[in-house]
Scaffold this active site. Structure first.
Site, PDB file in Angstrom:
ATOM      1  N   GLY A  77      -8.797   5.490  -6.258  1.00 46.90           N
ATOM      2  CA  GLY A  77      -9.766   6.482  -6.707  1.00 46.90           C
ATOM      3  C   GLY A  77     -11.099   6.341  -5.988  1.00 46.90           C
ATOM      4  N   HIS A 124      -1.572   7.677  -2.979  1.00 48.96           N
ATOM      5  CA  HIS A 124      -1.826   6.401  -3.663  1.00 48.96           C
ATOM      6  C   HIS A 124      -1.385   5.234  -2.761  1.00 48.96           C
ATOM      7  CE1 HIS A 124      -3.351   5.787  -7.719  1.00 48.96           C
ATOM      8  NE2 HIS A 124      -2.730   4.620  -7.740  1.00 48.96           N
TER       9      HIS A 124
END
Length: 349
Positions: free
Chosen positions: A281, A274
Site C-alpha cells: 500500500g 501485490h
C-alpha cells in the site's frame, strides 16, 4: 534501431557482455540486435530503453517500424492494409478517450483549473509548508496500515529524533522510512527519472528497511491474502511477469492518459499485483505520488481515519473484483482536488 542501440550502449561505456549480463540474456543476442539480424521482444525493448537511457517512444517506434516492414515485406496490398489499420487504431484511440465518464471528466477539469492557479503562485511555495504536508502524508499513509503514532508523535520522531514511549520499534521505523521514501521520490522527480523496476524496488526497500530486511526491495516468493478483501493476488510465480506487464503498460500510456488517471491506474495496478510480502500500500501510494509530482501536481494524501480508509478499500476492491475502476479513479481525483485546494488555501490563494 540497430544504430540507436549501439550508439546508446557506447555512450554509456558498456560492453555487449555487460548489457547482456544486466538484462539476463545471451551476449550473442545483443550483438545480433545491433547488427539488425535479430529483433528484440517487446519486453526486451522496454528493458533496453531503461538500461541504455533511450527515449522509450523513439525506440518503440523504431522497433514497431522494423517489425511491420519485416512482416509485410513488399506485398502489393501492404499500404492499403496499413491505412486501414491506422484508421482502426485512431478510432480505437478516440473511443478510449471518450471512455472517461462525465463525472471523472468534470473533476479533472476542476483539478486542471486549480493546477493552473497553483502554477501562477509557485513563488509562494515554502519549505516549511512542504515539510508540514509531507509530515501529514507520512502520518496518514502509515495510519492506513495500522500505525498508531499520532501526528505530533510522528513529528517528534522525524524532526526531533525522539523515541515515543509505548510505541514499537516497527512503528518508529515505519515513520522514519516513509519520510526517507518521500525524499527519494522527490529526488527522482528532480532528476526526471522515469518510473522503472529499479526505482519501484528502491522505494519498497526504503519502506521495509530495518523492518523486514530479507524481503525489502524483493518480490514475494509466497502466496498472500489481503486482509478483509475477497480479492486474491496472483500466485508468486506470476509476479515477475505481471510486473513486466506493469512497466510496459506504463511506458505505453504515460503520454496518453491524463496524469491523474495515470497515477491512479498505476496505484491500482501495483497494489493489485501485490508484488511484495509487506508494504504494498505505502509503495503504491508513493509511486502514485511520484507520477503526480513529476507532472506538477501536489501529493494526494489519502486520510487514515475509518471512513476515508473504508472508502479507499471499497473503491479498490471494486476495481479488483468487478473490473470497474470508475470509483477508484474518482476517489483519487477527489483526493487530489482536495489536496490542491488545501495547498492553495495555505499559501493564501
Amino acid at each position: 534501431m540497430k544504430t540507436l542501440l549501439k550508439n546508446a550502449r557506447e555512450r554509456k561505456g558498456l560492453k555487449t557482455r555487460e548489457v547482456a549480463q544486466l538484462l539476463g540474456i545471451d551476449q550473442a543476442l545483443i550483438s545480433k540486435f545491433e547488427k539488425g539480424t535479430r529483433k528484440p521482444t517487446k519486453d526486451q525493448v522496454v528493458k533496453l530503453a531503461s538500461l541504455l537511457e533511450i527515449d522509450f517512444e523513439t525506440l518503440m517506434v523504431a522497433w514497431l517500424k522494423e517489425k511491420i516492414l519485416y512482416e509485410i515485406g513488399q506485398d502489393d496490398f501492404a499500404l492499403k492494409a496499413i491505412n486501414m489499420v491506422r484508421e482502426e487504431m485512431e478510432n480505437s484511440y478516440v473511443t478510449s478517450k471518450k471512455s472517461i465518464s462525465k463525472n471523472l471528466s468534470a473533476i479533472l477539469e476542476e483539478i486542471d483549473a486549480l493546477k493552473v492557479k497553483l502554477d501562477q503562485f509557485r513563488q509562494f511555495d515554502s519549505y516549511r509548508i512542504t515539510q508540514a504536508l509531507e509530515l501529514e502524508y507520512t502520518f496518514e499513509s502509515n495510519r492506513i496500515e495500522g500505525n498508531t503514532m499520532t501526528l505530533r508523535e510522528t513529528d517528534l520522531v522525524i524532526n526531533e529524533g525522539l523515541t515515543i514511549s509505548g510505541k514499537s520499534m516497527r512503528e518508529h521505523l515505519e515513520v522514519i522510512n516513509h519520510q526517507e521514501a518521500i525524499a527519494y521520490i522527490k529526488h527522482l522527480m528532480n532528476k526526471n527519472t522515469p518510473l522503472n523496476e529499479r526505482e519501484v524496488l528502491s522505494i519498497h526497500n526504503l519502506i521495509l528497511r530495518g523492518i523486514n530486511p530479507e524481503d525489502a526491495g524483493r518480490y514475494r516468493k509466497v502466496q498472500v491474502m489481503i486482509k478483509g478483501s475477497s480479492f486474491m493476488p496472483p500466485q508468486p510465480f506470476m509476479v515477475a511477469k505481471e510486473m513486466e506487464d506493469f512497466f510496459i503498460w506504463y511506458e505505453t500510456n504515460k503520454n496518453v492518459l491524463h496524469p491523474i488517471v495515470l497515477a491512479a491506474e498505476l496505484h491500482e495496478r501495483l497494489v493489485t499485483i501485490h508484488p511484495f510480502i509487506d508494504g504494498n500500500g505505502r509503495t503504491s501510494r508513493l509511486v502514485m505520488n511520484l507520477i503526480l509530482l513529476q507532472n506538477g501536481y501536489v501529493i494526494a494524501n489519502i486520510k487514515g481515519d475509518y471512513d476515508s480508509r473504508m472508502n479507499y478499500y471499497n473503491a479498490l476492491e471494486t476495481a479488483q473484483t468487478k473490473n470497474n475502476k470508475e470509483d477508484f479513479l474518482l476517489f483519487i481525483a477527489q483526493i487530489e482536488k482536495e489536496s490542491l485546494e488545501r495547498y492553495l488555501e495555505i499559501i493564501g490563494q
